[in-house]
Motif scaffolding. Structure first.
Motif, PDB file in Angstrom:
ATOM      1  N   THR A 151     -15.537 -73.387  16.101  1.00 26.87           N
ATOM      2  CA  THR A 151     -15.598 -73.061  14.674  1.00 26.87           C
ATOM      3  C   THR A 151     -16.833 -73.641  13.986  1.00 26.87           C
ATOM      4  OG1 THR A 151     -13.190 -72.963  14.539  1.00 26.87           O
ATOM      5  CG2 THR A 151     -14.388 -73.236  12.475  1.00 26.87           C
ATOM      6  N   GLY A 152     -17.571 -72.739  13.306  1.00 27.66           N
ATOM      7  CA  GLY A 152     -18.665 -73.166  12.450  1.00 27.66           C
ATOM      8  C   GLY A 152     -19.961 -73.531  13.129  1.00 27.66           C
ATOM      9  N   ALA A 153     -20.017 -73.488  14.451  1.00 27.56           N
ATOM     10  CA  ALA A 153     -21.214 -73.955  15.157  1.00 27.56           C
ATOM     11  C   ALA A 153     -22.457 -73.146  14.799  1.00 27.56           C
ATOM     12  CB  ALA A 153     -20.981 -73.918  16.664  1.00 27.56           C
ATOM     13  N   GLY A 154     -22.303 -71.846  14.568  1.00 26.19           N
ATOM     14  CA  GLY A 154     -23.457 -71.004  14.266  1.00 26.19           C
ATOM     15  C   GLY A 154     -24.014 -71.174  12.870  1.00 26.19           C
ATOM     16  N   LYS A 155     -23.272 -71.870  12.008  1.00 24.58           N
ATOM     17  CA  LYS A 155     -23.713 -72.187  10.638  1.00 24.58           C
ATOM     18  C   LYS A 155     -24.138 -70.953   9.850  1.00 24.58           C
ATOM     19  CE  LYS A 155     -25.134 -76.831  12.019  1.00 24.58           C
ATOM     20  NZ  LYS A 155     -26.219 -77.814  12.116  1.00 24.58           N
ATOM     21  N   GLY A 156     -23.464 -69.827  10.097  1.00 26.88           N
ATOM     22  CA  GLY A 156     -23.720 -68.624   9.313  1.00 26.88           C
ATOM     23  C   GLY A 156     -24.965 -67.856   9.677  1.00 26.88           C
ATOM     24  N   ARG A 157     -25.657 -68.270  10.736  1.00 24.58           N
ATOM     25  CA  ARG A 157     -26.874 -67.561  11.131  1.00 24.58           C
ATOM     26  C   ARG A 157     -26.537 -66.177  11.658  1.00 24.58           C
ATOM     27  NH1 ARG A 157     -29.295 -72.052  15.066  1.00 24.58           N
ATOM     28  NH2 ARG A 157     -27.038 -72.317  15.398  1.00 24.58           N
ATOM     29  N   SER A 158     -27.450 -65.226  11.500  1.00 22.31           N
ATOM     30  CA  SER A 158     -27.204 -63.867  11.973  1.00 22.31           C
ATOM     31  C   SER A 158     -27.440 -63.789  13.475  1.00 22.31           C
ATOM     32  CB  SER A 158     -28.111 -62.863  11.252  1.00 22.31           C
ATOM     33  OG  SER A 158     -29.462 -63.067  11.609  1.00 22.31           O
ATOM     34  N   ALA A 159     -26.577 -63.062  14.151  1.00 20.46           N
ATOM     35  CA  ALA A 159     -26.696 -62.885  15.599  1.00 20.46           C
ATOM     36  C   ALA A 159     -26.414 -61.435  15.945  1.00 20.46           C
ATOM     37  CB  ALA A 159     -25.729 -63.802  16.329  1.00 20.46           C
ATOM     38  N   LEU A 160     -27.209 -60.904  16.852  1.00 24.55           N
ATOM     39  CA  LEU A 160     -27.047 -59.514  17.275  1.00 24.55           C
ATOM     40  C   LEU A 160     -26.639 -59.485  18.738  1.00 24.55           C
ATOM     41  CD1 LEU A 160     -27.595 -56.485  16.320  1.00 24.55           C
ATOM     42  CD2 LEU A 160     -29.617 -56.659  17.777  1.00 24.55           C
ATOM     43  N   TYR A 161     -25.539 -58.817  19.027  1.00 27.11           N
ATOM     44  CA  TYR A 161     -25.075 -58.640  20.404  1.00 27.11           C
ATOM     45  C   TYR A 161     -25.845 -57.480  21.018  1.00 27.11           C
ATOM     46  CZ  TYR A 161     -21.840 -57.671  24.269  1.00 27.11           C
ATOM     47  OH  TYR A 161     -21.278 -57.460  25.499  1.00 27.11           O
ATOM     48  N   LEU A 162     -26.286 -57.630  22.263  1.00 27.73           N
ATOM     49  CA  LEU A 162     -27.109 -56.613  22.902  1.00 27.73           C
ATOM     50  C   LEU A 162     -26.717 -56.457  24.372  1.00 27.73           C
ATOM     51  CD1 LEU A 162     -29.642 -54.731  22.683  1.00 27.73           C
ATOM     52  CD2 LEU A 162     -31.001 -56.701  23.412  1.00 27.73           C
ATOM     53  N   THR A 163     -26.478 -55.213  24.802  1.00 28.76           N
ATOM     54  CA  THR A 163     -26.152 -54.933  26.197  1.00 28.76           C
ATOM     55  C   THR A 163     -27.361 -54.303  26.892  1.00 28.76           C
ATOM     56  OG1 THR A 163     -25.406 -52.644  25.906  1.00 28.76           O
ATOM     57  CG2 THR A 163     -23.809 -54.404  25.437  1.00 28.76           C
ATOM     58  N   PRO A 164     -27.346 -54.275  28.230  1.00 27.55           N
ATOM     59  CA  PRO A 164     -28.465 -53.647  28.950  1.00 27.55           C
ATOM     60  C   PRO A 164     -28.633 -52.175  28.609  1.00 27.55           C
ATOM     61  CG  PRO A 164     -27.144 -54.975  30.442  1.00 27.55           C
ATOM     62  CD  PRO A 164     -26.382 -54.896  29.153  1.00 27.55           C
ATOM     63  N   GLY A 165     -27.572 -51.524  28.178  1.00 26.84           N
ATOM     64  CA  GLY A 165     -27.646 -50.115  27.806  1.00 26.84           C
ATOM     65  C   GLY A 165     -28.164 -49.880  26.406  1.00 26.84           C
ATOM     66  N   GLY A 166     -28.521 -50.957  25.697  1.00 26.82           N
ATOM     67  CA  GLY A 166     -29.064 -50.810  24.352  1.00 26.82           C
ATOM     68  C   GLY A 166     -28.027 -50.643  23.272  1.00 26.82           C
ATOM     69  N   PHE A 167     -26.791 -51.111  23.520  1.00 29.42           N
ATOM     70  CA  PHE A 167     -25.734 -51.021  22.522  1.00 29.42           C
ATOM     71  C   PHE A 167     -25.445 -52.385  21.911  1.00 29.42           C
ATOM     72  CE2 PHE A 167     -25.210 -46.948  24.361  1.00 29.42           C
ATOM     73  CZ  PHE A 167     -24.497 -46.175  23.458  1.00 29.42           C
ATOM     74  N   THR A 168     -24.916 -52.343  20.710  1.00 26.23           N
ATOM     75  CA  THR A 168     -24.467 -53.552  20.036  1.00 26.23           C
ATOM     76  C   THR A 168     -23.024 -53.350  19.587  1.00 26.23           C
ATOM     77  OG1 THR A 168     -25.005 -55.182  18.322  1.00 26.23           O
ATOM     78  CG2 THR A 168     -25.243 -52.861  17.718  1.00 26.23           C
ATOM     79  N   ALA A 169     -22.424 -54.384  19.036  1.00 31.37           N
ATOM     80  CA  ALA A 169     -21.026 -54.321  18.602  1.00 31.37           C
ATOM     81  C   ALA A 169     -20.909 -54.816  17.172  1.00 31.37           C
ATOM     82  CB  ALA A 169     -20.164 -55.177  19.526  1.00 31.37           C
ATOM     83  N   GLY A 170     -20.223 -54.032  16.355  1.00 31.61           N
ATOM     84  CA  GLY A 170     -20.041 -54.402  14.960  1.00 31.61           C
ATOM     85  C   GLY A 170     -18.591 -54.693  14.635  1.00 31.61           C
ATOM     86  N   ALA A 171     -18.240 -54.532  13.377  1.00 26.39           N
ATOM     87  CA  ALA A 171     -16.874 -54.794  12.927  1.00 26.39           C
ATOM     88  C   ALA A 171     -15.890 -53.913  13.695  1.00 26.39           C
ATOM     89  CB  ALA A 171     -16.761 -54.512  11.426  1.00 26.39           C
ATOM     90  N   GLY A 172     -14.694 -54.453  13.939  1.00 27.82           N
ATOM     91  CA  GLY A 172     -13.685 -53.702  14.658  1.00 27.82           C
ATOM     92  C   GLY A 172     -13.763 -53.867  16.154  1.00 27.82           C
ATOM     93  N   THR A 173     -14.493 -54.889  16.615  1.00 32.87           N
ATOM     94  CA  THR A 173     -14.601 -55.162  18.049  1.00 32.87           C
ATOM     95  C   THR A 173     -14.288 -56.636  18.301  1.00 32.87           C
ATOM     96  OG1 THR A 173     -16.952 -55.795  18.008  1.00 32.87           O
ATOM     97  CG2 THR A 173     -16.440 -53.451  18.258  1.00 32.87           C
ATOM     98  N   LEU A 174     -13.860 -56.932  19.525  1.00 34.08           N
ATOM     99  CA  LEU A 174     -13.587 -58.322  19.885  1.00 34.08           C
ATOM    100  C   LEU A 174     -14.880 -59.131  19.948  1.00 34.08           C
ATOM    101  CD1 LEU A 174     -11.332 -60.295  20.551  1.00 34.08           C
ATOM    102  CD2 LEU A 174     -11.500 -59.605  22.956  1.00 34.08           C
ATOM    103  N   ILE A 175     -16.003 -58.466  20.218  1.00 36.50           N
ATOM    104  CA  ILE A 175     -17.307 -59.148  20.193  1.00 36.50           C
ATOM    105  C   ILE A 175     -17.583 -59.686  18.799  1.00 36.50           C
ATOM    106  CG2 ILE A 175     -19.793 -58.855  20.457  1.00 36.50           C
ATOM    107  CD1 ILE A 175     -18.297 -58.804  23.107  1.00 36.50           C
ATOM    108  N   ASP A 176     -17.308 -58.884  17.795  1.00 35.21           N
ATOM    109  CA  ASP A 176     -17.504 -59.315  16.409  1.00 35.21           C
ATOM    110  C   ASP A 176     -16.623 -60.522  16.107  1.00 35.21           C
ATOM    111  OD1 ASP A 176     -18.443 -58.752  13.548  1.00 35.21           O
ATOM    112  OD2 ASP A 176     -16.270 -58.591  13.297  1.00 35.21           O
ATOM    113  N   ALA A 177     -15.374 -60.476  16.563  1.00 31.40           N
ATOM    114  CA  ALA A 177     -14.467 -61.614  16.356  1.00 31.40           C
ATOM    115  C   ALA A 177     -14.977 -62.857  17.071  1.00 31.40           C
ATOM    116  CB  ALA A 177     -13.068 -61.249  16.855  1.00 31.40           C
TER     117      ALA A 177
END
Length: 268
Positions: A151-177
């Protein structure tokens, strides 16, 4: 006393005897995500079948799967295995599920959990079907402890999830959680899974990049074409916070908390 009554009395007496336990129901899983729940919750000697991906590199519980029977999600395999409980997320089609229900086989269908509450519900669903509630709560407690430490380790910084296929994950995914559990703000504004904009990533790079599934990427077909772009490579090489293995992000399971912990450790 009749033979039937005598047998019933013997079973009742044995059930009350110290150390006596009825045999666990035979259980089989139909896909790689269901494998993880069965391996974590079912007694080993009750597992009559797992999917062939149970021993793959992207299987979180692969070491526990070694030596257990691997079967295909077909009616013939199920007839041979004779399970009393079947667990699935996406394995098997509707006709197979209907056939199992007609034969009185308990079928547990996991939800594609998009948050940790959904994961808790899945664990409890399988644990209840296998009468392993205490084991299920132990898994949930471990998951919650991992989330608490992240909890809280990222201090609110923005992070983008990236897969080798060029996809990311937004709201409504476990990655977002997972990102939020580690204290990061998801840089993706599109819901669910969506292609990453190369131009947007280069022009407005996030504070951190979180790689996922790159341990499964092969040279060539599985590599993201735009990923070879020099500008994007600079963003990834200088801003990558962590690279999460497929075994952690490939299925909606309690082990997603391991990902949150990894992100938290990288942020500190």
């Amino acid at each position: 006393m009749s033979a039937a009554k005598a047998l019933c009395a013997l079973v009742a007496a044995l059930a009350l005897a110290p150390g006596f336990a009825l045999a666990a129901p035979g259980v089989m899983s139909l896909d790689s995500c269901a494998d993880q729940y069965v391996l974590a919750l079912a007694p080993r000697d009750s597992i009559v079948g797992l999917s062939h991906r149970a021993v793959s590199r992207d299987s979180y519980m692969r070491s526990a799967a070694v030596g257990l029977p691997l079967r295909r999600a077909t009616f013939e395999s199920l007839v041979a295995a004779r399970p009393q409980v079947v667990v699935r997320l996406w394995g098997g089609d509707a006709r197979l599920v209907q056939a199992l229900e007609k034969k009185g086989v308990t079928t547990v269908t996991l939800d594609d959990a998009a948050d940790f509450q959904g994961v808790r519900a899945n664990v409890r669903k399988v644990a209840a079907a296998l009468d392993r509630r205490a084991e299920g709560e132990a898994i949930i407690s471990r998951m919650d402890a991992q989330l608490g430490r992240a909890t809280g380790a990222g201090k609110g910084r923005s992070a983008l999830y990236l897969t080798p296929g060029g996809f990311t994950a937004g709201a409504g995914t476990l990655i977002d959680a997972m990102l939020k559990a580690a204290g990061y703000a998801n840089a993706s504004k599109a819901p669910y899974f969506a292609p990453v904009s190369l131009e947007g990533l280069v022009m407005r790079p996030p504070t951190a990049v979180v790689l996922g599934l790159f341990d499964m990427a092969r040279a060539g077909a599985d590599r993201w074409g735009p990923g070879r772009h020099a500008a994007l490579q600079r963003v990834v090489s200088t801003r990558t916070a962590a690279s999460l293995p497929a075994s952690v992000v490939g299925c909606p399971g309690w082990f997603a908390a391991d990902g949150a912990r990894m992100l938290a450790e990288a942020a500190r």
